[in-house]
Design a protein around this motif. Structure first.
Motif, short mmCIF file in Angstrom:
data_model
loop_
_atom_site.label_atom_id
_atom_site.label_comp_id
_atom_site.label_asym_id
_atom_site.label_seq_id
_atom_site.Cartn_x
_atom_site.Cartn_y
_atom_site.Cartn_z
N VAL A 77 0.83 -1.22 0.00
CA VAL A 77 0.00 0.00 0.00
C VAL A 77 0.85 1.26 0.00
O VAL A 77 0.45 2.28 -0.57
CB VAL A 77 -1.02 0.02 1.17
N ASP A 78 2.02 1.21 0.63
CA ASP A 78 2.89 2.38 0.60
C ASP A 78 3.43 2.63 -0.80
O ASP A 78 3.65 3.79 -1.20
CB ASP A 78 4.06 2.20 1.58
N THR A 79 3.66 1.56 -1.55
CA THR A 79 4.22 1.67 -2.89
C THR A 79 3.16 2.08 -3.91
O THR A 79 3.42 2.89 -4.80
CB THR A 79 4.86 0.34 -3.33
N ILE A 80 1.96 1.50 -3.78
CA ILE A 80 0.94 1.65 -4.83
C ILE A 80 -0.15 2.63 -4.46
O ILE A 80 -0.64 3.38 -5.30
CB ILE A 80 0.34 0.26 -5.17
N GLY A 81 -0.56 2.63 -3.19
CA GLY A 81 -1.61 3.55 -2.77
C GLY A 81 -3.01 3.02 -3.06
O GLY A 81 -3.20 1.81 -3.24
N PRO A 82 -4.01 3.91 -3.13
CA PRO A 82 -5.39 3.47 -3.34
C PRO A 82 -5.58 2.90 -4.75
O PRO A 82 -4.85 3.25 -5.68
CB PRO A 82 -6.21 4.76 -3.15
N ARG A 83 -6.60 2.03 -4.91
CA ARG A 83 -6.71 1.23 -6.13
C ARG A 83 -8.16 1.20 -6.62
O ARG A 83 -8.86 0.19 -6.52
CB ARG A 83 -6.20 -0.20 -5.85
N LEU A 84 -8.61 2.33 -7.14
CA LEU A 84 -10.00 2.45 -7.60
C LEU A 84 -10.21 1.63 -8.87
O LEU A 84 -9.34 1.57 -9.75
CB LEU A 84 -10.33 3.91 -7.85
N SER A 85 -11.37 1.05 -8.99
CA SER A 85 -11.75 0.29 -10.18
C SER A 85 -11.50 1.09 -11.44
O SER A 85 -11.93 2.23 -11.56
CB SER A 85 -13.23 -0.09 -10.08
N GLY A 86 -10.78 0.51 -12.39
CA GLY A 86 -10.49 1.17 -13.66
C GLY A 86 -9.27 2.05 -13.65
O GLY A 86 -8.89 2.60 -14.70
N SER A 87 -8.59 2.18 -12.50
CA SER A 87 -7.46 3.10 -12.40
C SER A 87 -6.14 2.42 -12.75
O SER A 87 -6.00 1.21 -12.73
CB SER A 87 -7.37 3.67 -10.98
N LYS A 88 -5.13 3.27 -13.06
CA LYS A 88 -3.78 2.77 -13.31
C LYS A 88 -3.20 2.14 -12.05
O LYS A 88 -2.44 1.17 -12.11
CB LYS A 88 -2.88 3.89 -13.81
N ASN A 89 -3.54 2.70 -10.88
CA ASN A 89 -3.06 2.12 -9.63
C ASN A 89 -3.53 0.68 -9.46
O ASN A 89 -2.77 -0.18 -8.99
CB ASN A 89 -3.55 2.95 -8.43
N LEU A 90 -4.78 0.40 -9.83
CA LEU A 90 -5.28 -0.97 -9.71
C LEU A 90 -4.55 -1.88 -10.69
O LEU A 90 -4.19 -3.01 -10.34
CB LEU A 90 -6.79 -1.02 -9.96
N ASP A 91 -4.31 -1.41 -11.90
CA ASP A 91 -3.53 -2.21 -12.87
C ASP A 91 -2.16 -2.55 -12.30
O ASP A 91 -1.69 -3.69 -12.40
CB ASP A 91 -3.36 -1.44 -14.18
N THR A 92 -1.52 -1.55 -11.70
CA THR A 92 -0.20 -1.76 -11.11
C THR A 92 -0.26 -2.77 -9.97
O THR A 92 0.62 -3.64 -9.83
CB THR A 92 0.37 -0.43 -10.59
N ALA A 93 -1.31 -2.66 -9.15
CA ALA A 93 -1.47 -3.56 -8.01
C ALA A 93 -1.63 -5.01 -8.47
O ALA A 93 -1.07 -5.94 -7.86
CB ALA A 93 -2.67 -3.14 -7.17
N ILE A 94 -2.40 -5.23 -9.51
CA ILE A 94 -2.63 -6.58 -10.02
C ILE A 94 -1.34 -7.17 -10.57
O ILE A 94 -1.01 -8.34 -10.30
CB ILE A 94 -3.75 -6.56 -11.07
N LYS A 95 -0.58 -6.38 -11.33
CA LYS A 95 0.71 -6.86 -11.84
C LYS A 95 1.66 -7.17 -10.69
O LYS A 95 2.39 -8.18 -10.72
CB LYS A 95 1.32 -5.80 -12.76
N TYR A 96 1.67 -6.32 -9.69
CA TYR A 96 2.50 -6.51 -8.50
C TYR A 96 2.20 -7.85 -7.83
O TYR A 96 3.10 -8.63 -7.52
CB TYR A 96 2.27 -5.35 -7.54
N MET A 97 0.90 -8.11 -7.60
CA MET A 97 0.51 -9.34 -6.91
C MET A 97 0.73 -10.58 -7.77
O MET A 97 1.10 -11.64 -7.27
CB MET A 97 -0.95 -9.26 -6.47
#
Length: 477
Positions: A77-97
């Motif tokens: 969460v410190d690296t990626i932050g909030p992860r709203l549906s459809g956002s680039k942050n969520l895309d990054t989070a999914i690749k990360y996991m």
């Protein structure tokens, strides 16, 4: 010829005898050909996991894996932050996991594509301009439309309930409806967030502001998804803090005219491509049968999504990690699913269900952690009476950490599709006294999380999922 007929009769008798023997012994045969154990046999089988359960608890709470789920979550969460549906942050989070699960050595790690909503709030503000200037703390509600660029300036009408709104409907026309509904429970009060705009629009309101669905507030608005209806005009809607809602209610009760200017740039885009993230420990004996553990990766666009639902997602990952660390491989497959699009109503999970429900008979239990990872108090469970009795025995294995209770209503937004079709469902039950202090707000950060409590939650989640996955027979439905 006579000897051959006698042999056939003996063979037939033997076949009938073998078929009837389990029933004579009080052990009915299950559909898949294995014998259904008596409850006493099941109790003895579960008691046999005492040492494994202790090893899981020791590793998670006191051993080398202590604080691991917390540290993993903090980095995430410190690296990626909030992860709203459809956002680039969520895309990054999914690749990360996806990469993290592979590096962890889980099997069949893959992404399953789905389509999810894409809404962005943009810039937003609300200013009380009469009887004085006061900046209102707001968060637009998911799926809201925008105001005109200049905003909407209108007098407000404060109501405490839908009943009051309906009774005062003639007063609502052309106004901004402010809901100052009292918080009773999340399940009961959330209807004002999800349906408030529709009900206000029916009465001719030009916008709606909803008191945040929160049991405690420090001037903190709490967002969330809301729904429009095709037969009702769409109006902009946002949540405001408990303090501002109560202030305007007091002013209104004294007969003061209150005027607010609301500006929102919210925009809805076409559905975005996303993924449910999956990893497994493949079963040793019945690999086609599945025990599913899960949490959701997406969050709202405020805070860090650490509590909702970073904690639940990461103790679900931790369950498989602990089992791998101990060199265990259960009889049936343990499947980790990290959902996407949960905050918009379990959108990703519904598509997963549609894809996999053809194999519903092979799903032993579906588990979701999505109400915090605070001090665990037990397990919520939905299933048959026989299955509930078995779960009570499983929970006795957690006596070393004094978390043995089995409650009603297990499941969650992402797994309820399965539970409604008869698959047993479970959810982690913990002390949620403070959960709605931070829920869907800027306060949902890593500071909310406690490493010791996450360790205990991970131990509960792991013992339950492993034992159910390793028992000889699936839970009765």
């Amino acid at each position: 010829m006579q000897e051959r007929q006698q042999s056939k009769r003996k063979l037939l008798f033997l076949i009938v005898f073998i078929h009837l023997l389990p029933q004579c012994l009080g052990r009915p045969q299950s559909k898949n050909g294995r014998y259904r154990q008596t409850f006493e046999e099941v109790k003895r089988e579960i008691a046999g996991y005492k040492d494994i359960a202790k090893a899981i608890i020791d590793l998670a709470v006191y051993g080398k894996a202590q604080n691991r789920s917390y540290e993993r979550l903090a980095l995430f969460v410190d690296t990626i932050g909030p992860r709203l549906s459809g956002s680039k942050n969520l895309d990054t989070a999914i690749k990360y996991m996806h990469n993290a699960l592979k590096e962890n050595g889980l099997e069949n790690v893959h992404l399953e594509p789905v389509k999810i909503p894409h809404w962005e709030r943009g810039e937003e503000s609300a200013m009380m301009v009469e009887p004085r200037c006061h900046n209102l703390a707001i968060l637009g509600l998911g799926n809201s439309i925008a105001t005109p660029p200049e905003g909407i300036t209108a007098e407000i009408l404060v109501v405490t309930s839908f009943d009051e709104l309906h009774a005062r409907a003639p007063e609502a026309k052309g106004k901004i409806v402010v809901y100052n509904e009292p918080y009773i429970s999340y399940g009961e009060t959330v209807q004002y967030r999800s349906q408030g705009a529709v009900e206000a629009a029916k009465a001719g309101a030009v916008a709606s502001l909803i008191r945040s669905i929160a049991s405690f507030s420090i001037n903190s608005p709490h967002t969330g998804w809301q729904y429009y209806r095709s037969d009702v005009p769409r109006i902009p809607t946002a949540c405001i803090s408990v303090e501002d809602a109560e202030m305007m209610a007091r002013m209104s009760s004294k007969g003061m005219k209150i005027v607010v200017n609301l500006k929102m740039e919210a925009k809805t885009y076409p559905d975005a491509s996303s993924f449910n993230t999956v990893g497994e420990i493949v079963g040793s004996k019945y690999p086609e049968q599945v025990v599913l553990v899960s949490g959701h990766l997406d969050s709202w666009d405020v805070g860090q999504g650490a509590m909702d639902d970073g904690g639940g997602a990461f103790i679900s990952w931790e369950a498989l990690s602990l089992i791998k660390n101990l060199g265990l491989r259960p009889k049936r497959t343990l499947r980790l699913v990290l959902w996407t699009g949960e905050e918009q109503g379990g959108v990703g999970a519904n598509q997963y269900y549609q894809l996999h429900k053809v194999n519903i008979s092979n799903f032993d239990i579906v588990m979701e952690s999505d109400e915090g990872t605070f001090m665990p108090t037990g397990l919520a469970f939905t299933g048959s009476d026989k299955a509930r009795s078995i779960m009570r025995e499983v929970m006795q294995l957690l006596q070393p950490i004094n978390v043995t209770a089995v409650y009603e209503n297990g499941g969650g937004t992402d797994v309820d599709y399965w539970v409604q079709d008869g698959v047993p469902g479970a959810s982690l039950l913990d002390d949620i006294t403070k959960y709605f202090w931070f829920h869907h707000s800027n306060g949902d950060t890593m500071t909310v999380q406690d490493p010791n409590q996450m360790n205990l939650c991970a131990a509960v989640w792991t013992v339950v999922s492993y034992v159910i996955a390793d028992m000889e027979e699936m839970l009765p439905r």
